[in-house]
Design an enzyme around this catalytic site. Structure first.
Site, PDB file in Angstrom:
ATOM      1  N   CYS A 227       0.800  -1.222   0.000  1.00 19.20           N
ATOM      2  CA  CYS A 227       0.000   0.000   0.000  1.00 19.20           C
ATOM      3  C   CYS A 227       0.838   1.280   0.000  1.00 19.20           C
ATOM      4  CB  CYS A 227      -0.952   0.004   1.188  1.00 19.20           C
ATOM      5  SG  CYS A 227      -2.123  -1.370   1.191  1.00 19.20           S
TER       6      CYS A 227
ATOM      7  N   HIS B   8      -3.298   7.365   2.235  1.00 18.11           N
ATOM      8  CA  HIS B   8      -3.705   6.058   1.718  1.00 18.11           C
ATOM      9  C   HIS B   8      -5.144   5.793   2.135  1.00 18.11           C
ATOM     10  CE1 HIS B   8      -4.006   1.916   0.802  1.00 18.11           C
ATOM     11  NE2 HIS B   8      -3.840   1.482   2.037  1.00 18.11           N
TER      12      HIS B   8
ATOM     13  N   ASN C 277     -10.102  -0.114  -0.441  1.00 22.67           N
ATOM     14  CA  ASN C 277      -8.635  -0.063  -0.369  1.00 22.67           C
ATOM     15  C   ASN C 277      -8.054  -0.691  -1.634  1.00 22.67           C
ATOM     16  OD1 ASN C 277      -5.913  -0.343   0.157  1.00 22.67           O
ATOM     17  ND2 ASN C 277      -6.161  -1.187   2.205  1.00 22.67           N
TER      18      ASN C 277
END
Length: 317
Positions: A112, A244, A274
């Site tokens: 990520c 993020h 996500n």
């Protein structure tokens, strides 16, 4: 010498799965998911839609947005956790799709945090004078790593790609600074229980949610504070904060600790879920498409991913 973002683009697969649809085959419901994550839906790539395919669509949009010829690109970096194959890289497949013969291309894997890592690498390479125009992509088919019976993880992720074109800056716009970190001692907090050399499979996502929440807020907060301090910036100087997009509770807690006004915080997690390394460039593309960004705006990226890996980047638009 530094580099600046001259174009960006995002792509989300057309198939959308809402929380209510997910609840038909997972022991969950819309309220449970929204309360804990802020997510209402996610995009899911088709069986024959691979990471390289969604990366290409985001790349083409970024190239068009930058208004450059594809032949101006002299390096491709693809940040991904979910490559089509163990080898070759997604980046080299993308190079072939774009017809960029002999242009060097490679994948970067920091999960990520991949896009922030990619920004630092691309900026360093352009600053060295070796490259002029870099195509940087975050592309993920995260749903291929999900155990659809594990409601703690399967509700969190989606598929998508975001891309930017980075080019040498001749004025004060561009990347101001960035930092990146890692902690292999914490790898068991978030990982897949498979791999090529481990058992010949990609595995499924295993996550210790509470520990990850605490460390995500702590590590990103430290990274941001250090980055701002080292460059004589304060939170008040930030026009847009793009963290993020993992979980709205993490985003809100981090913004609270930093004392960032809510209207400056970009949140796309509700609709995108996500998307790992694609989340920040997707959010940036969404912000740019809104017409809100203006020249001179200060933008802050920050991300954390498995590894653990984390970091932040500061830029002037």
């Amino acid at each position: 010498m530094t580099c600046k973002i001259i174009g960006c683009g995002g792509y989300l697969p057309p198939k959308v799965v809402s929380n209510d649809e997910l609840a038909k085959f997972v022991d969950t419901n819309d309220e449970w998911i929204r309360t804990r994550t802020g997510i209402s839906q996610r995009h899911i790539a088709g069986d024959t839609e691979y990471t390289s395919h969604i990366a290409l669509k985001a790349a083409e949009k970024a190239i068009a947005d930058a208004d450059i010829s594809v032949n101006e690109i002299d390096l491709i970096i693809t940040c991904t956790t979910t490559p089509d194959n163990s080898f070759p890289s997604v980046a080299t497949k993308l190079q072939g799709y774009l017809g960029l013969n002999n242009v060097p291309s490679f994948d970067l894997q920091a999960v990520c945090a991949g896009f922030v890592y990619g920004v630092q690498v691309a900026n360093s390479l352009i600053s060295s004078g070796k490259y002029k125009t870099i195509l940087l992509i975050g592309a993920e088919k995260m749903t291929s790593l999900l155990d659809w019976e594990d409601r703690a993880t399967c509700v969190l992720f989606g598929d998508g790609a975001g891309s930017v074109i980075l080019q040498r800056s001749d004025d004060n716009s561009g990347i101001i600074d960035s930092n990146i970190f890692s902690s292999g001692a914490d790898y068991e907090i978030l990982y897949t229980n498979g791999g090529v050399s481990m058992n010949g499979s990609s595995g499924k996502i295993i996550m210790q949610g509470q520990k990850l929440f605490r460390l995500a807020v702590e590590k990103m907060h430290q990274s941001i504070e250090e980055l701002l301090r080292n460059n004589n910036f304060t939170v008040n100087d930030i026009d847009y904060f793009i963290p993020h997009q993992a979980n709205v509770r993490i985003i809100n807690k981090l913004a609270e600790l930093l004392n960032v006004e809510d209207h400056k915080v970009v949140k796309t997690v509700e609709k995108h879920a996500n998307c790992s390394s694609a989340s920040i460039p997707l959010a940036l593309s969404t912000l740019k498409a809104s017409g809100k960004i203006k020249k001179g705006d200060i933008i802050l990226f920050s991300a954390i991913g498995a590894g653990l890996t984390w970091g932040s980047a500061l830029l002037r638009w």
